[in-house]
Design an enzyme around this catalytic site. Sequence first.
Site, PDB file in Angstrom:
ATOM      1  N   ARG A  46      11.552   2.689  -6.224  1.00  0.00           N
ATOM      2  CA  ARG A  46      11.057   3.200  -4.939  1.00  0.00           C
ATOM      3  C   ARG A  46      10.389   4.556  -5.163  1.00  0.00           C
ATOM      4  O   ARG A  46       9.416   4.901  -4.498  1.00  0.00           O
ATOM      5  CB  ARG A  46      12.187   3.319  -3.906  1.00  0.00           C
ATOM      6  CG  ARG A  46      11.749   4.010  -2.627  1.00  0.00           C
ATOM      7  CD  ARG A  46      12.569   3.692  -1.375  1.00  0.00           C
ATOM      8  NE  ARG A  46      13.976   3.500  -1.600  1.00  0.00           N
ATOM      9  CZ  ARG A  46      14.857   4.492  -1.842  1.00  0.00           C
ATOM     10  NH1 ARG A  46      14.451   5.748  -1.861  1.00  0.00           N
ATOM     11  NH2 ARG A  46      16.133   4.218  -2.041  1.00  0.00           N
ATOM     12  N   TYR A  98      -8.938   2.640  15.362  1.00  0.00           N
ATOM     13  CA  TYR A  98      -8.202   1.414  15.064  1.00  0.00           C
ATOM     14  C   TYR A  98      -7.018   1.246  16.020  1.00  0.00           C
ATOM     15  O   TYR A  98      -6.208   2.162  16.199  1.00  0.00           O
ATOM     16  CB  TYR A  98      -7.730   1.473  13.601  1.00  0.00           C
ATOM     17  CG  TYR A  98      -6.902   0.292  13.180  1.00  0.00           C
ATOM     18  CD1 TYR A  98      -7.486  -0.976  13.062  1.00  0.00           C
ATOM     19  CD2 TYR A  98      -5.547   0.405  12.923  1.00  0.00           C
ATOM     20  CE1 TYR A  98      -6.735  -2.072  12.688  1.00  0.00           C
ATOM     21  CE2 TYR A  98      -4.785  -0.689  12.544  1.00  0.00           C
ATOM     22  CZ  TYR A  98      -5.374  -1.924  12.430  1.00  0.00           C
ATOM     23  OH  TYR A  98      -4.627  -3.003  12.062  1.00  0.00           O
ATOM     24  N   ASP A 170      -9.387   8.883   8.408  1.00  0.00           N
ATOM     25  CA  ASP A 170      -9.242   7.468   8.054  1.00  0.00           C
ATOM     26  C   ASP A 170     -10.606   7.017   7.530  1.00  0.00           C
ATOM     27  O   ASP A 170     -11.561   6.867   8.291  1.00  0.00           O
ATOM     28  CB  ASP A 170      -8.824   6.679   9.307  1.00  0.00           C
ATOM     29  CG  ASP A 170      -8.634   5.184   9.019  1.00  0.00           C
ATOM     30  OD1 ASP A 170      -9.171   4.695   8.017  1.00  0.00           O
ATOM     31  OD2 ASP A 170      -7.962   4.517   9.835  1.00  0.00           O
ATOM     32  N   LYS A 195      -8.535  -3.357   3.061  1.00  0.00           N
ATOM     33  CA  LYS A 195      -9.927  -3.670   3.384  1.00  0.00           C
ATOM     34  C   LYS A 195     -10.824  -3.551   2.150  1.00  0.00           C
ATOM     35  O   LYS A 195     -10.688  -4.323   1.234  1.00  0.00           O
ATOM     36  CB  LYS A 195     -10.392  -2.771   4.538  1.00  0.00           C
ATOM     37  CG  LYS A 195      -9.350  -2.599   5.659  1.00  0.00           C
ATOM     38  CD  LYS A 195      -9.069  -3.883   6.430  1.00  0.00           C
ATOM     39  CE  LYS A 195      -7.826  -3.844   7.318  1.00  0.00           C
ATOM     40  NZ  LYS A 195      -7.720  -2.735   8.251  1.00  0.00           N
TER      41      LYS A 195
HETATM   42  C1  LIG Z   1      -6.785  -2.101   9.058  1.00  0.00           C
HETATM   43  C2  LIG Z   1      -6.946  -0.705   9.405  1.00  0.00           C
HETATM   44  C3  LIG Z   1      -5.846   0.173   9.451  1.00  0.00           C
HETATM   45  C4  LIG Z   1      -4.428  -0.298   9.224  1.00  0.00           C
HETATM   46  O1  LIG Z   1      -4.210  -0.750   7.914  1.00  0.00           O
HETATM   47  P1  LIG Z   1      -3.195  -1.913   7.519  1.00  0.00           P
HETATM   48  O2  LIG Z   1      -3.406  -2.058   6.052  1.00  0.00           O
HETATM   49  O3  LIG Z   1      -3.573  -3.127   8.306  1.00  0.00           O
HETATM   50  O4  LIG Z   1      -1.827  -1.439   7.873  1.00  0.00           O
HETATM   51  C5  LIG Z   1      -6.089   1.493   9.749  1.00  0.00           C
HETATM   52  N1  LIG Z   1      -7.333   1.958   9.994  1.00  0.00           N
HETATM   53  C6  LIG Z   1      -8.408   1.149   9.959  1.00  0.00           C
HETATM   54  C7  LIG Z   1      -9.753   1.714  10.252  1.00  0.00           C
HETATM   55  C8  LIG Z   1      -8.260  -0.196   9.678  1.00  0.00           C
HETATM   56  O5  LIG Z   1      -9.327  -0.994   9.680  1.00  0.00           O
END
Ligand SMILES: *Cc1c(COP(=O)(O)O)cnc(C)c1O
Length: 379
Positions: A46, A98, A170, A195
Amino acid sequence: MKIATKFIHAGATPDPSTGAIMTPIFQTSTYVQEAPGKNKGFEYARSQNPTRKALEEALAEIENGKFGLAFSSGVAATDAVIKLLEPGDEVVAASDMYGGTYRLFTKIFEKFGIKFVYTDTTDLSKVQAAVSSKTKLIWLETPTNPLMNITDIAGVSVIAKKANALLCVDNTFASPYLQNPLDLGADIVMHSSTKYLGGHSDVIQGALIMNSAELREKLYFIQKSCGAVPGPMDCFLVLRGIKTLHLRMQQHCLNGEKIAQWLRSNPRVAKVYWPGFEDNAGYAIAKKQMRGFGGMISFELKNDSQEEAVRVLSSTHLFSLAESLGGVESLINHPASMTHASIPREERIKNGLSDSLIRLSVGVEDADDLIEDLKKAIG
Ligand SMILES: *Cc1c(COP(=O)(O)O)cnc(C)c1O
């Protein structure tokens, strides 16, 4: 070092025990110690895992940061950032972002006494007005999901520094190939590695990257104390994905541009949201802070009914109807009922997210085939 070389070599050192060029998947929970407390830098998985360590070094390199931390999902990475705060602290956040981030903020963290102030971050004066003496963090997403709004990261970083607040960006939509927020004054970059970093729709993962050693220690403490760590197999997949990120992004950008232009020329399409149009409100800033415009596009139909949007969404073949984005295959999504269903309708409409909005994650297939698919669906 140029981007292509960096992305391929980031975090990669041959395994010392075998010479394996790819970092092995260290599928272990613990490490044998020679004597109590005498170990090779790994005690319990961990806290440390060699596959994760290789990935975390790669994440730092590709974002021009000093330190990377990998989490079990994007929202787990966001969760760790908010856990830096204390009851009574305030966060200024983008009103268009998001849906899962909004849900985490409002449904989980508000009840612990953290206040979130939402504002249109594309307007620096509104960001400034939302900041108070209690503001400890500014949370940005640019381009935003799903309206592709662009925020001036360098501009907000000036406001954050003056307020003594952290700035976290982000960077999921742009990916490190198109934009590096740390270079523009951000303190933390967050990714949903699910992504573009992973890039093949086969893993859920998140990341944080930073320059400050102090911030790294705090976030590492949260990572190991709260335990939202990714498994070694998933770390291996994201490490592999990063090696082709530049190639995929180049194609996402080319395809994105072709499709955005085609949509705009289609008489049945009312509006196309893509930051690469010269008359887009965010174009000048996008041009300044990004190296390309990406493959995320949203659009509204002239027939502004949810029924018509649903008909189009259900008629594509190459574009698969699914949440998520950033994979090699093209996806089509209905934010109002899918990715952004957790935002109350009233709130959604106020933020410009209509019932008929359709979002595309343009993949790396042949653009002509993709256009043909959309042509048949839109009519
Ligand atoms: C998908 C996404 C998230 C969240 O990520 P997960 O891997 O699904 O937990 C946060 N911000 C953006 C812009 C996203 O597209």
